[in-house]
Design an enzyme around this catalytic site. Structure first.
Site, mmCIF file in Angstrom:
data_model
loop_
_atom_site.group_PDB
_atom_site.id
_atom_site.type_symbol
_atom_site.label_atom_id
_atom_site.label_comp_id
_atom_site.label_asym_id
_atom_site.label_seq_id
_atom_site.Cartn_x
_atom_site.Cartn_y
_atom_site.Cartn_z
ATOM 1 N N ARG A 77 0.842 -1.205 0.000
ATOM 2 C CA ARG A 77 0.000 0.000 0.000
ATOM 3 C C ARG A 77 0.872 1.247 0.000
ATOM 4 O O ARG A 77 0.589 2.239 -0.672
ATOM 5 C CB ARG A 77 -0.959 0.025 1.209
ATOM 6 C CG ARG A 77 -1.593 1.411 1.413
ATOM 7 C CD ARG A 77 -2.802 1.446 2.335
ATOM 8 N NE ARG A 77 -2.700 0.588 3.494
ATOM 9 C CZ ARG A 77 -1.916 0.821 4.551
ATOM 10 N NH1 ARG A 77 -1.162 1.899 4.619
ATOM 11 N NH2 ARG A 77 -1.874 -0.041 5.546
ATOM 12 N N LYS B 38 -9.279 6.808 -18.808
ATOM 13 C CA LYS B 38 -9.653 7.341 -20.118
ATOM 14 C C LYS B 38 -8.465 7.263 -21.084
ATOM 15 O O LYS B 38 -8.036 6.183 -21.403
ATOM 16 C CB LYS B 38 -10.203 8.760 -19.935
ATOM 17 C CG LYS B 38 -11.186 8.894 -18.744
ATOM 18 C CD LYS B 38 -12.483 8.122 -18.925
ATOM 19 C CE LYS B 38 -13.326 8.029 -17.661
ATOM 20 N NZ LYS B 38 -13.636 9.274 -16.978
ATOM 21 N N TYR C 124 -17.080 17.542 -14.455
ATOM 22 C CA TYR C 124 -17.468 16.137 -14.491
ATOM 23 C C TYR C 124 -18.523 15.863 -13.405
ATOM 24 O O TYR C 124 -18.370 16.305 -12.260
ATOM 25 C CB TYR C 124 -16.216 15.287 -14.255
ATOM 26 C CG TYR C 124 -16.466 13.812 -14.174
ATOM 27 C CD1 TYR C 124 -16.828 13.094 -15.311
ATOM 28 C CD2 TYR C 124 -16.340 13.132 -12.970
ATOM 29 C CE1 TYR C 124 -17.055 11.737 -15.244
ATOM 30 C CE2 TYR C 124 -16.560 11.768 -12.902
ATOM 31 C CZ TYR C 124 -16.916 11.078 -14.042
ATOM 32 O OH TYR C 124 -17.142 9.736 -13.974
ATOM 33 N N ASP D 153 -8.328 19.357 -13.996
ATOM 34 C CA ASP D 153 -8.636 17.998 -14.435
ATOM 35 C C ASP D 153 -8.244 17.915 -15.909
ATOM 36 O O ASP D 153 -8.892 18.512 -16.768
ATOM 37 C CB ASP D 153 -10.132 17.728 -14.225
ATOM 38 C CG ASP D 153 -10.528 16.291 -14.576
ATOM 39 O OD1 ASP D 153 -9.837 15.671 -15.410
ATOM 40 O OD2 ASP D 153 -11.527 15.801 -14.019
HETATM 41 C C1 PLP Z 1 -14.044 9.731 -15.713
HETATM 42 C C2 PLP Z 1 -13.675 11.083 -15.247
HETATM 43 C C3 PLP Z 1 -13.378 11.333 -13.896
HETATM 44 C C4 PLP Z 1 -13.507 10.285 -12.814
HETATM 45 O O1 PLP Z 1 -12.617 9.241 -12.978
HETATM 46 P P1 PLP Z 1 -12.910 7.705 -12.546
HETATM 47 O O2 PLP Z 1 -11.680 7.007 -12.980
HETATM 48 O O3 PLP Z 1 -14.150 7.273 -13.270
HETATM 49 O O4 PLP Z 1 -13.113 7.719 -11.069
HETATM 50 C C5 PLP Z 1 -12.989 12.609 -13.541
HETATM 51 N N1 PLP Z 1 -12.912 13.600 -14.460
HETATM 52 C C6 PLP Z 1 -13.205 13.403 -15.758
HETATM 53 C C7 PLP Z 1 -13.101 14.532 -16.719
HETATM 54 C C8 PLP Z 1 -13.594 12.147 -16.187
HETATM 55 O O5 PLP Z 1 -13.893 11.955 -17.476
#
Ligand code: PLP
Length: 381
Positions: free
Chosen positions: A51, A201, A104, A176
């Site tokens: 961890r 993503k 998001y 982000d």
């Molecule tokens: C998918 C997404 C998140 C969250 O991420 P997870 O891996 O699903 O927890 C945050 N910001 C954006 C822009 C996203 O597309």
């Protein structure tokens, strides 16, 4: 490989030196939960318990730091786990967060339903309206949270200017960077303090791993975050880390194809009679086009469009695609279509972050663009 090597070179080599013992040219998948000590407290390379750290995660973290031009990267079990760890590290009861207008949905939910119960307040604001942003900032504001391009409206925020306003108020600017990926945009070089990723993503890129990350410049903040990463325990697992490292090796070539395909599709939709509006920052009439051209090296693979026939037409089109798969998420090699109002952004209904019901969002994959155009054409017929 040096720090000044090009992006694609670093994507393939940063944090990924061949294993000294075996010469493995690919980072090994370290599944061990604990590490032999040479005498009490005699850790080899600092590893103690998985961890707290394991060598596969270290490779990913060093790779992310290199690509985002930060000093430290931290990998988490998901994008939201990364966001939660960040918020609980830098905020306390009474703290305040200013959040860009169409963040998001999961980020909005984390703030409005979870963080709010612990006394962390938030205000949505249009980050491109300097007066609105300054007006939303309070003495307790610790974080300005910026997403650019946004999901699903593809709005663009000026990172450098938002950083200036956040810093005037003593707040951190968090960006982000999930939609652009570090291949197209590096917020830390524009003044941001923290970059957030859903590695699920584009970084993973193959729709087979859920993960998240933070990258920072400041050494003290990096230490505090590393402490909380271990203390809160929302770490990524080694197989996830390995898959993201593997995905990142091809990030540059994938993004080039994603955005070439998206640009062709945007042009095509622009001329389509069923479509009332195309939202893609690469189009010259997009309100954020000039800022995007200044702070990004390309316009990405995400686009949305609105249908003249309203919600019914949008739902019907979503269900008629055959090559684009009807599914949430984005950033994988395969093309996806979704209806944000009923799918990814359902939790924003009735809030300031609600999205139009006639909107369809595409995550444009790297298939042959003529096949994608043919599918689009039959879905809209
Ligand atoms: C998918 C997404 C998140 C969250 O991420 P997870 O891996 O699903 O927890 C945050 N910001 C954006 C822009 C996203 O597309």
């Amino acid at each position: 490989m040096s720090d000044s090597s090009g992006f694609d070179t670093r994507a393939i080599h940063a944090g990924q030196d061949p294993d000294p013992a075996t010469g493995d040219v690919v980072v090994p998948l370290h599944l061990a939960t604990t590490f032999k000590q040479d005498g009490v407290g005699g850790l080899r390379d600092g590893y103690e318990y998985a961890r707290s750290g394991n060598p596969t995660r270290t490779a990913l973290q060093d790779l992310l730091a290199s690509l985002e031009e930060g000093t430290a990267g931290l990998a988490f079990a998901s994008g939201l786990a990364a966001e939660d760890t960040l918020l609980r590290t830098v905020c306390r009861p009474g703290s305040h967060v200013v959040l860009g207008g169409d963040a998001y949905g999961g980020t909005f939910r984390l703030l409005s339903r979870v963080a709010s119960r612990w006394g962390v307040e938030h205000t949505p604001a249009d980050l491109n309206d300097a007066d609105a942003l300054r007006g939303a900032i309070r003495p307790e504001t610790r974080v300005v949270w910026c997403e650019t391009p946004t999901n699903p409206l593809l709005n663009i925020a000026d990172i450098a200017r938002t950083a200036e306003i956040a810093h005037e108020a003593g707040a951190l600017l968090v960006v982000d960077n999930t939609f652009a990926s570090p291949y197209l945009q590096r917020p830390l070089t524009l003044g941001a303090d923290v970059v957030v990723h859903s590695t699920t993503k584009y970084l993973g890129g193959h729709s087979d791993v859920v993960g998240g990350a933070l990258v920072v410049r400041d050494g003290d903040l990096a230490e505090q975050l590393a402490y909380h990463q271990n203390a809160m325990g929302a770490v990524s697992g080694p197989l996830s880390d390995w898959l993201v490292v593997r995905g990142i090796k091809t990030l540059g070539v994938r993004m080039d194809r994603h955005q070439a395909n998206a640009a062709r599709i945007a042009e095509h939709l622009l001329a389509h009679p069923a479509v009332s509006r195309v939202l893609y920052p690469g189009l010259p009439d997009h309100p954020g086009h000039d800022i995007a051209a200044k702070q990004m090296s390309g316009f990405g693979g995400m686009l949305s469009f609105r249908l003249a026939g309203g919600e019914e037409a949008a739902l019907r089109a979503c269900e008629r695609f055959t090559l684009f798969t009807l599914a949430e998420s984005l950033g994988g090699v395969e093309s996806l279509v979704e209806h944000p109002h009923r799918m990814t952004h359902a939790s924003a209904a009735g809030s300031p972050l609600e999205v139009p019901a006639d909107l369809v969002r595409l995550s444009v994959g790297i298939e042959d663009v003529d096949d994608l155009l043919a599918d689009l054409e039959q879905a809209l017929r």
